[in-house]
Design an enzyme around this catalytic site. Structure first.
Site, PDB file in Angstrom:
ATOM      1  CG  ASP A 199     -26.119 -70.780 -38.804  1.00  0.00           C
ATOM      2  OD1 ASP A 199     -26.013 -71.783 -38.088  1.00  0.00           O
ATOM      3  OD2 ASP A 199     -26.920 -69.855 -38.583  1.00  0.00           O
ATOM      4  CG  HIS A 249     -21.542 -77.390 -34.844  1.00  0.00           C
ATOM      5  ND1 HIS A 249     -20.533 -77.432 -33.930  1.00  0.00           N
ATOM      6  CD2 HIS A 249     -21.885 -76.087 -34.927  1.00  0.00           C
ATOM      7  CE1 HIS A 249     -20.284 -76.209 -33.482  1.00  0.00           C
ATOM      8  NE2 HIS A 249     -21.103 -75.385 -34.070  1.00  0.00           N
TER       9      HIS A 249
END
Ligand code: IMP
Ligand code: MG
Length: 375
Positions: A14, A42
């Site tokens: 992340d 994503h």
């Protein structure tokens, strides 16, 4: 511009890999996923609209020549891929025709998903069946996409036909060899070195190879990499369980979590948050083959007078288990009011470069294309 690059996570996932990949993708022909699966999310913005996809590579959706490749190191949930592509088709008609899947990849089945849910909660997985699918593969009981494509009686055959109808192609990476050799390629990493099956904080890791070695093990050893970008944030986050030496708690954590919108894009879980961890980045850089850094989300710390940064532990980590009892040491760097003013963040960048012995080549200070700044 470098011809072939990899973008890999230098923290616990992340880090904004998707955002960076998508921004770079305007100049690249192929975006290749080589490992992992729909456990990652994503998040990107196109014309201000947010998209969080999981299996589809972060290609430039508006560039009709851009192609995405799902490589042999991946495990793939075909139904989820169909859903993801169908949703993207609404805004980007024809996107499926730009996708190629390596038949040497393996399938995630409903049984794998159930096993992931039934397993004890110790690791805190995304429960998408990823771990059990890799277990089947290594146990030589996996379901390989290529075998399904050759077997019309297979229960997953109809899903492959559906993908084909949508325009998705199935091709081994060697069938694209000459095309790939004359293209510009981004290898889009998933998860991160700290979650890598070999080098992460085992057993609190994902099941795949998240470092550059995942690229060659997916069959791309014939492609020379010109740069490996390690992506990190100006602070740190982790979802799931496992060691997190610079973790913050209570109100301090909540404040940073809200400011940075740190909630999992795959599971919606609140992410654990903490300060930048340079010993972890140094470790990730060496283990991951990283040649330069990109620091994201500096804007989240705008207005903070001092920015805590962990510059060392009581002992420099040399293996994943060293992170379990690490005692972080902090220094406090003068903060900034506007991260987009490079003079204001210079001191912070210099410190990171000095401590990691790596150049910081880009910083991301927002979600708009112009917020990714070259240093
Ligand atoms: P799994 O990959 O679903 O098996 O989960 C294993 C561990 O990796 C858990 O701690 C997950 O939260 C973590 N994880 C998996 N994918 C990601 C990701 O894309 N970002 C951050 N953490 C992840
Ligand atoms: Mg993510």
């Amino acid at each position: 511009m470098n011809k072939n690059i990899a973008i890999i996570g230098a923290q616990f996932g992340d880090e904004s890999k998707g955002r960076v990949t998508h921004e770079f993708s305007k100049n690249y022909d192929f975006i290749i996923r080589y490992a992992g699966s729909l456990n990652c999310g994503h998040t990107i913005y196109v014309d201000g609209k947010k998209y969080a996809h999981h299996l589809v590579p972060c290609i430039d959706f508006k560039k009709s020549s851009a192609r995405g490749f799902l490589g042999a190191g991946m495990v793939i949930d075909l139904s989820s891929l169909i859903n993801e592509l169908s949703a993207l088709e609404i805004d980007f008609p024809g996107v499926s025709k730009r996708m190629i899947i390596d038949p040497d990849s393996f399938l995630i089945t409903p049984e794998h998903i159930q096993q992931d849910k039934d397993n004890n909660k110790k690791i805190g997985t995304t429960q998408k069946g990823v771990g059990p699918a890799y277990v089947s593969k290594v146990d030589r009981k996996g379901l390989r996409l290529g075998d399904v494509l050759r077997t019309p009686s297979n229960e997953y055959y109809s899903l492959t036909k559906k993908l084909q109808k949508m325009g998705v192609q199935f091709k081994y990476c060697l069938e694209l060899r000459s095309e790939l050799q004359s293209s510009n390629i981004i290898f889009e990493g998933a998860q991160s070195v700290m979650l890598d099956i070999n080098h992460g904080t085992y057993p609190f890791v994902t099941s795949s190879d998240c470092t550059v070695s995942g690229i060659s093990s997916a069959g791309f050893g014939f492609i020379k990499l010109d740069e490996v970008y390690g992506i990190c944030k100006a602070y740190n986050t982790r979802v799931g369980n496992g060691p997190f030496p610079t973790e913050l708690y209570d109100e301090e954590a909540e404040l940073l979590r809200q400011k940075g919108s740190e909630f999992g894009s795959t599971t919606g879980r609140p992410r654990r948050v903490g300060w930048m961890d340079l010993p972890a980045i140094r470790y990730a850089a060496v283990k991951g083959g990283i040649t330069s850094l990109v620091i994201a989300k500096l804007d989240i710390l705008n207005g903070q007078s001092q920015v805590p940064v962990c510059y060392a532990y009581d002992k420099e980590p040399v293996c994943g288990s060293d992170f379990f009892d690490a005692v972080p040491k902090y220094t406090y760097i003068n903060g900034w009011n506007d991260a987009k003013d490079l003079n204001q963040i210079r001191h912070f960048i210099d410190f990171v470069e000095h401590q990691t012995n790596l150049p910081v080549k880009y910083v991301s200070c927002g979600t708009a294309p112009e917020d990714l700044l070259t240093l």
